[in-house]
Motif scaffolding. Sequence first.
Motif, PDB file in Angstrom:
ATOM      1  N   SER A 183     -67.660  33.243 -35.758  1.00  0.00           N
ATOM      2  CA  SER A 183     -68.825  32.355 -35.853  1.00  0.00           C
ATOM      3  C   SER A 183     -69.713  32.761 -37.026  1.00  0.00           C
ATOM      4  O   SER A 183     -70.242  31.911 -37.744  1.00  0.00           O
ATOM      5  CB  SER A 183     -69.613  32.363 -34.543  1.00  0.00           C
ATOM      6  N   TYR A 184     -69.886  34.062 -37.237  1.00  0.00           N
ATOM      7  CA  TYR A 184     -70.686  34.537 -38.368  1.00  0.00           C
ATOM      8  C   TYR A 184     -69.993  34.208 -39.688  1.00  0.00           C
ATOM      9  O   TYR A 184     -70.653  33.843 -40.676  1.00  0.00           O
ATOM     10  CB  TYR A 184     -70.904  36.045 -38.267  1.00  0.00           C
ATOM     11  N   LEU A 185     -68.668  34.345 -39.725  1.00  0.00           N
ATOM     12  CA  LEU A 185     -67.923  34.053 -40.947  1.00  0.00           C
ATOM     13  C   LEU A 185     -68.026  32.569 -41.296  1.00  0.00           C
ATOM     14  O   LEU A 185     -68.231  32.202 -42.460  1.00  0.00           O
ATOM     15  CB  LEU A 185     -66.458  34.461 -40.761  1.00  0.00           C
ATOM     16  N   LEU A 186     -67.912  31.713 -40.275  1.00  0.00           N
ATOM     17  CA  LEU A 186     -68.035  30.275 -40.515  1.00  0.00           C
ATOM     18  C   LEU A 186     -69.448  29.914 -40.950  1.00  0.00           C
ATOM     19  O   LEU A 186     -69.637  29.074 -41.846  1.00  0.00           O
ATOM     20  CB  LEU A 186     -67.653  29.504 -39.247  1.00  0.00           C
ATOM     21  N   ALA A 187     -70.448  30.550 -40.354  1.00  0.00           N
ATOM     22  CA  ALA A 187     -71.838  30.298 -40.755  1.00  0.00           C
ATOM     23  C   ALA A 187     -72.047  30.674 -42.219  1.00  0.00           C
ATOM     24  O   ALA A 187     -72.693  29.935 -42.977  1.00  0.00           O
ATOM     25  CB  ALA A 187     -72.794  31.081 -39.859  1.00  0.00           C
ATOM     26  N   ALA A 188     -71.496  31.814 -42.647  1.00  0.00           N
ATOM     27  CA  ALA A 188     -71.620  32.231 -44.043  1.00  0.00           C
ATOM     28  C   ALA A 188     -70.950  31.225 -44.969  1.00  0.00           C
ATOM     29  O   ALA A 188     -71.480  30.890 -46.043  1.00  0.00           O
ATOM     30  CB  ALA A 188     -71.010  33.623 -44.222  1.00  0.00           C
ATOM     31  N   ALA A 189     -69.777  30.716 -44.570  1.00  0.00           N
ATOM     32  CA  ALA A 189     -69.064  29.735 -45.390  1.00  0.00           C
ATOM     33  C   ALA A 189     -69.865  28.438 -45.521  1.00  0.00           C
ATOM     34  O   ALA A 189     -69.904  27.817 -46.596  1.00  0.00           O
ATOM     35  CB  ALA A 189     -67.690  29.459 -44.786  1.00  0.00           C
ATOM     36  N   LEU A 190     -70.516  28.032 -44.445  1.00  0.00           N
ATOM     37  CA  LEU A 190     -71.343  26.822 -44.498  1.00  0.00           C
ATOM     38  C   LEU A 190     -72.553  27.022 -45.400  1.00  0.00           C
ATOM     39  O   LEU A 190     -72.891  26.143 -46.204  1.00  0.00           O
ATOM     40  CB  LEU A 190     -71.788  26.446 -43.079  1.00  0.00           C
ATOM     41  N   ILE A 191     -73.214  28.153 -45.272  1.00  0.00           N
ATOM     42  CA  ILE A 191     -74.406  28.411 -46.085  1.00  0.00           C
ATOM     43  C   ILE A 191     -74.050  28.461 -47.565  1.00  0.00           C
ATOM     44  O   ILE A 191     -74.857  28.091 -48.424  1.00  0.00           O
ATOM     45  CB  ILE A 191     -75.075  29.725 -45.623  1.00  0.00           C
TER      46      ILE A 191
END
Length: 434
Positions: A183-191
């Motif tokens: 979830s953190y990795l996906l959040a970083a990719a979105l940001i």
Amino acid sequence: MRGNGLWAQLRRPPGGRDARIMLLAQGVDRTGSGVWAAASVLYFTYVCGMDAGRLGLLLGVGAVAGIVGSPLAGRAAERLPVRGLLIGCHLLRVATMGLLLVVDHFAALLLSVALTCLAERGAKTLEMLFATRIAGERRATYQALFRSVANGGYAVGTGLAAIGLAVGSTTAYRALIVANALSYLLAAALIRRTAEPAGRGLVAAVPSPAQEAAGGGLAAVPSPWRDRGYLLFVLLDLPMCLDDSVLNVGLPLWLIHHTGAPHAVVPAFLTVNTVLVVVLQLRVSAWAENPRGATTAVGWYGLTLLASCALIALSTGGGPLTASLVLLAAAALVTLAELMRSVSSWELAVSLAPPRAKASYLGVAGMSQSVQKSVGPMLLTGVVMAAGPAGWLALGAASTGLAAVQRRASLRRLAALEASAGAAAGASAAAVVG
């Protein structure tokens, strides 16, 4: 309040495309955080084999690290891009979650939890600054949307965690950790898909052309640590965050130890909280779309928390059904207080800070929730609940009084900032004329 409801606002949030992406990233992040929040204590107890003493030390060190994370992030944001820092915080959390999978030594676990909490609080401060810059004057609406998304994410996350906890195996627990890290990795990719918001804060204010023409240099902005007026706001904001501990610690323990209500009511407190936040947060945010409205919300916060504390104190006098209904009503009032606090604290934290140093000031303001998470549970269990119903009434009365002080102090500072801005504008106009 503008817009046509929650879904319409989510499609067209203040800040446009970048705001939509950031809200999605925050929802993904909070889903993973909900998974970990539901599973972490059981993981450390049953998989890592920690006793209560070591678990308490682990959580305590994490709480202290979280307190440090907010001002560090605010200070860094004065000099570095907010977007890059926020991505870095998420990637650090990915690494610390991965560390949990490969180490079992207590010192290494302690380091992992401390870094996770530091990055989490830093990320929240950076998210606040990002939103302040892209949403502008409609930041209260953005905050309301974020609160709705975050609560929805937490609800999904705890539901996913329940599946893993039902299985109960070491593999299931590790799968939950992997889900959180993803979830953190996906959040970083979105940001990474967003643009760096304009308005990077500076420790020293840049002079206007009129000031340069008049021979003025850089006007130093005071550090938040030396700004007694702002520190007073932050100090008074600490008890304004106690609703979190009342909901998550006070209500469950009071139900179990001081009433005849069935224990099955405890999960309903969080259900009531989640539903009301999603349904009402946008409506409540309309009261605090400007600094003056935020000060009014602070006053109502104190009165609402007093009413909820009074209900908790009265819950001991009836049977199981009466106690259950009274405590559920108290949970609803605590949630209303939370809704008012969440928008008023953010609006005032931004409005009371000097325009050219908002990043470092918001970093200091972000400490309030971290300190409350460390001290609030001990205050409730060691002082308020130990005093019985009178303790709850005293807490409500104290919160009401402190809210009134916070409101008056904020109004005075707002007036002083407005007067200072007016004087500066007058000086600039005189310099141009001259």
